[in-house]
Scaffold this active site. Structure first.
Site, PDB file in Angstrom:
ATOM      1  N   LYS A   1     -51.155  45.401 -35.665  1.00  0.00           N
ATOM      2  CA  LYS A   1     -52.282  44.490 -35.922  1.00  0.00           C
ATOM      3  C   LYS A   1     -51.722  43.094 -36.084  1.00  0.00           C
ATOM      4  O   LYS A   1     -50.554  42.933 -36.440  1.00  0.00           O
ATOM      5  CB  LYS A   1     -53.030  44.892 -37.202  1.00  0.00           C
ATOM      6  CG  LYS A   1     -54.460  44.421 -37.248  1.00  0.00           C
ATOM      7  CD  LYS A   1     -55.352  45.291 -36.394  1.00  0.00           C
ATOM      8  CE  LYS A   1     -56.796  44.858 -36.440  1.00  0.00           C
ATOM      9  NZ  LYS A   1     -57.675  45.856 -35.808  1.00  0.00           N
TER      10      LYS A   1
HETATM   11  P1  NAD Z   1     -67.099  40.114 -34.389  1.00  0.00           P
HETATM   12  O1  NAD Z   1     -66.393  38.929 -34.911  1.00  0.00           O
HETATM   13  O2  NAD Z   1     -67.576  40.123 -32.984  1.00  0.00           O
HETATM   14  O3  NAD Z   1     -68.379  40.449 -35.310  1.00  0.00           O
HETATM   15  C1  NAD Z   1     -68.331  40.589 -36.687  1.00  0.00           C
HETATM   16  C2  NAD Z   1     -69.765  40.538 -37.186  1.00  0.00           C
HETATM   17  O4  NAD Z   1     -69.793  40.867 -38.580  1.00  0.00           O
HETATM   18  C3  NAD Z   1     -70.428  39.185 -37.048  1.00  0.00           C
HETATM   19  O5  NAD Z   1     -71.788  39.369 -36.669  1.00  0.00           O
HETATM   20  C4  NAD Z   1     -70.357  38.608 -38.477  1.00  0.00           C
HETATM   21  O6  NAD Z   1     -71.391  37.672 -38.735  1.00  0.00           O
HETATM   22  C5  NAD Z   1     -70.557  39.879 -39.267  1.00  0.00           C
HETATM   23  N1  NAD Z   1     -70.101  39.839 -40.641  1.00  0.00           N
HETATM   24  C6  NAD Z   1     -68.912  39.395 -41.141  1.00  0.00           C
HETATM   25  N2  NAD Z   1     -68.884  39.526 -42.484  1.00  0.00           N
HETATM   26  C7  NAD Z   1     -70.077  40.063 -42.837  1.00  0.00           C
HETATM   27  C8  NAD Z   1     -70.672  40.438 -44.067  1.00  0.00           C
HETATM   28  N3  NAD Z   1     -70.014  40.297 -45.215  1.00  0.00           N
HETATM   29  N4  NAD Z   1     -71.931  40.967 -44.054  1.00  0.00           N
HETATM   30  C9  NAD Z   1     -72.611  41.118 -42.901  1.00  0.00           C
HETATM   31  N5  NAD Z   1     -72.105  40.784 -41.697  1.00  0.00           N
HETATM   32  C10 NAD Z   1     -70.862  40.254 -41.684  1.00  0.00           C
HETATM   33  O7  NAD Z   1     -66.106  41.348 -34.681  1.00  0.00           O
HETATM   34  P2  NAD Z   1     -66.123  42.783 -34.005  1.00  0.00           P
HETATM   35  O8  NAD Z   1     -65.116  42.792 -32.914  1.00  0.00           O
HETATM   36  O9  NAD Z   1     -67.527  43.226 -33.778  1.00  0.00           O
HETATM   37  O10 NAD Z   1     -65.485  43.648 -35.193  1.00  0.00           O
HETATM   38  C11 NAD Z   1     -66.276  44.189 -36.251  1.00  0.00           C
HETATM   39  C12 NAD Z   1     -65.497  45.347 -36.882  1.00  0.00           C
HETATM   40  O11 NAD Z   1     -65.222  46.328 -35.869  1.00  0.00           O
HETATM   41  C13 NAD Z   1     -64.152  44.968 -37.461  1.00  0.00           C
HETATM   42  O12 NAD Z   1     -63.896  45.776 -38.589  1.00  0.00           O
HETATM   43  C14 NAD Z   1     -63.186  45.316 -36.352  1.00  0.00           C
HETATM   44  O13 NAD Z   1     -61.870  45.554 -36.830  1.00  0.00           O
HETATM   45  C15 NAD Z   1     -63.838  46.577 -35.830  1.00  0.00           C
HETATM   46  N6  NAD Z   1     -63.467  46.975 -34.460  1.00  0.00           N
HETATM   47  C16 NAD Z   1     -63.519  46.082 -33.426  1.00  0.00           C
HETATM   48  C17 NAD Z   1     -63.164  46.505 -32.152  1.00  0.00           C
HETATM   49  C18 NAD Z   1     -63.224  45.586 -30.968  1.00  0.00           C
HETATM   50  O14 NAD Z   1     -62.780  46.006 -29.884  1.00  0.00           O
HETATM   51  N7  NAD Z   1     -63.743  44.387 -31.072  1.00  0.00           N
HETATM   52  C19 NAD Z   1     -62.766  47.824 -31.937  1.00  0.00           C
HETATM   53  C20 NAD Z   1     -62.753  48.715 -33.005  1.00  0.00           C
HETATM   54  C21 NAD Z   1     -63.100  48.260 -34.273  1.00  0.00           C
END
Ligand code: NAD
Length: 423
Positions: free
Chosen positions: A112
């Site tokens: 990471k």
């Molecule tokens: P992103 O930045 O696209 O979206 C994150 C979202 O969460 C945004 O809408 C933001 O406004 C919201 N958010 C942040 N803090 C918040 C809170 N306290 N309350 C409510 N909403 C909140 O990120 P993403 O890529 O969608 O990642 C989201 C999660 O999924 C993370 O934990 C990430 O590690 C995990 N993830 C992502 C991927 C990927 O390929 N992008 C794959 C597996 C897991």
């Protein structure tokens, strides 16, 4: 058990990850030597680097790249840009990536990385310069055979393209396989963008069936409306599920009959937030979104969202973790006692890393598959992983998180045993 507050007033993620590992290792009666090796990250890099801002000023930034374990293959894991990122967070997320790849039986280890920055405060040019400098700083670790970054919170396909280009410039030729989650035009894969959401949906369908929840007409709440949460909400709406609540950092919105997700996505694109959506019956606070009455709750935002403080008040029948690490150990215990099943992150959102693996394979062979083939392959990997986790859970009479980690740790222990300790 209480949460262990960190400086952020929330459980320290590394303490959480180690506690989970120790519990799974105890259950497996893991040998002392393998346990000692897996309790530490293999490589941890801290970089402090300057970036020229648009006004000519130089600002220093701190970034990390951690490789937890590379016994089963090159390290794999996302890069996030958040202003509260710590080395401990990065370590924990790297360890969970090791488990996630092993649960999916993918030949990758876990990594990471990220930069301590709120990218919303940067211009597009500043973001590009920061990304290229970070990529250069961590280039002593990353590479198509050693460590392959991907998008995570606040990073996207464009940022992956800049990392790929920077790395390629240093090599003198194009190296598409150094990152995944990049645009199709430079060796990205069909289906990568949707992959985490697709696996969340697969896990959700199977877990709902196991919990005797009929999905048609079911009420679902989604926290986070980004790459993962936004697509999950879209998929849910397509399945006649009522997405009753959605939140982002601006707060939440609610509609008893289900929010119009395409309209909410348009509103979010236009205003940058979900709050203020005209199609909502009422606005919610972020905290209220997690506690609305629903059949399924999908945290898809950040870590440490379901805590000792709110777990007793959740009004859901099932939790499917789309985010990484959204549930603290204390909340896990409360949910277990309340009989609310939790499908863990390292299984539910693992479609992302599975299709990243497919992307890497396609890049290495310079031969690309169509979306149908990707989806078939993903469904197969996910089905096998889901079944293996349920089997382990039944066999050892443990919950799904424990089962997924036991399965992963056993696979890595077997690989470590057969490879031996060098020299
Ligand atoms: P992103 O930045 O696209 O979206 C994150 C979202 O969460 C945004 O809408 C933001 O406004 C919201 N958010 C942040 N803090 C918040 C809170 N306290 N309350 C409510 N909403 C909140 O990120 P993403 O890529 O969608 O990642 C989201 C999660 O999924 C993370 O934990 C990430 O590690 C995990 N993830 C992502 C991927 C990927 O390929 N992008 C794959 C597996 C897991």
């Amino acid at each position: 058990m209480g949460d262990h507050p960190s400086g952020k007033g929330q459980p320290n993620l590394w303490t959480t990850a180690l506690g989970q590992f120790d519990a799974a290792a105890d259950r497996l009666s893991l040998s002392r030597n393998v346990r000692a090796a897996l309790r530490m990250a293999e490589r941890e890099l801290i970089v402090n680097f300057p970036v020229r801002m648009d006004d000519g000023d130089i600002r220093m930034f701190t970034g990390y790249r951690v490789q937890h374990n590379i016994t089963r293959g090159p390290a794999k894991g996302g890069v996030r840009y958040t202003d509260d990122l710590t080395l401990d967070d990065t370590r924990a997320l790297a360890m969970w990536m090791t488990w996630k790849c092993a649960v999916m039986d993918i030949p990758f280890g876990g990594a990471k990385g990220g930069v301590v920055v709120d990218p919303h405060t940067l211009s597009a040019r500043e973001l590009e310069r920061l990304t290229r400098r970070y990529a250069t700083e961590v280039s002593i670790l990353i590479g198509p055979n050693s460590d392959i970054p991907a998008p995570d919170i606040n990073t996207d396909a464009q940022i992956m393209a800049w990392i790929m280009d920077t790395y390629s410039m240093h090599q003198g030729y194009s190296v598409p396989a150094v990152v995944t989650g990049k645009p199709l035009a430079i060796g990205g894969s069909e289906g990568r963008n949707e992959a985490p959401a697709r696996s969340v949906m697969m896990a959700l369908r199977r877990a709902a069936e196991d919990a005797h929840i009929a999905l048609k007409g079911a009420a679902v709440a989604v926290q986070g409306f980004g790459h993962v949460g936004g697509i999950v909400a879209e998929y849910l709406r397509g399945e006649d599920v009522r997405v009753v609540a959605v939140s982002d950092t601006s707060g939440g919105v609610y509609h008893r009959d289900g929010l119009d997700i395409p309209a909410l996505l348009r509103h979010k694109r236009a205003t940058g937030k979900v709050s203020g959506f005209a199609g909502a019956q009422r606005e919610l606070s972020g905290a209220e979104t997690l506690e609305v009455e629903c059949d399924v709750l999908i945290p898809a935002a950040r870590e440490n969202q379901l805590t000792s403080e709110n777990a007793g008040r959740l009004q859901t029948r099932l939790v499917v973790e789309a985010a990484n690490g959204p549930t603290t150990p204390a909340a896990d215990e409360t949910l277990r006692a309340r009989g609310i099943p939790v499908v863990p992150d390292i299984l539910a959102n693992a479609g992302g890393v599975a299709v990243s693996y497919f992307e890497w394979v396609q890049d290495l062979q310079s031969f690309f598959w169509d979306e149908e083939e990707i989806e078939l392959k993903l469904d197969r990997v996910m089905d096998l992983a889901y079944a293996a986790v349920q089997r382990t859970a039944r066999q050892h009479e443990v919950d799904q998180r424990m089962a997924a980690q036991m399965l992963a740790i056993q696979r890595i222990a077997d690989s470590t045993d057969v490879r031996g300790i060098y020299p």
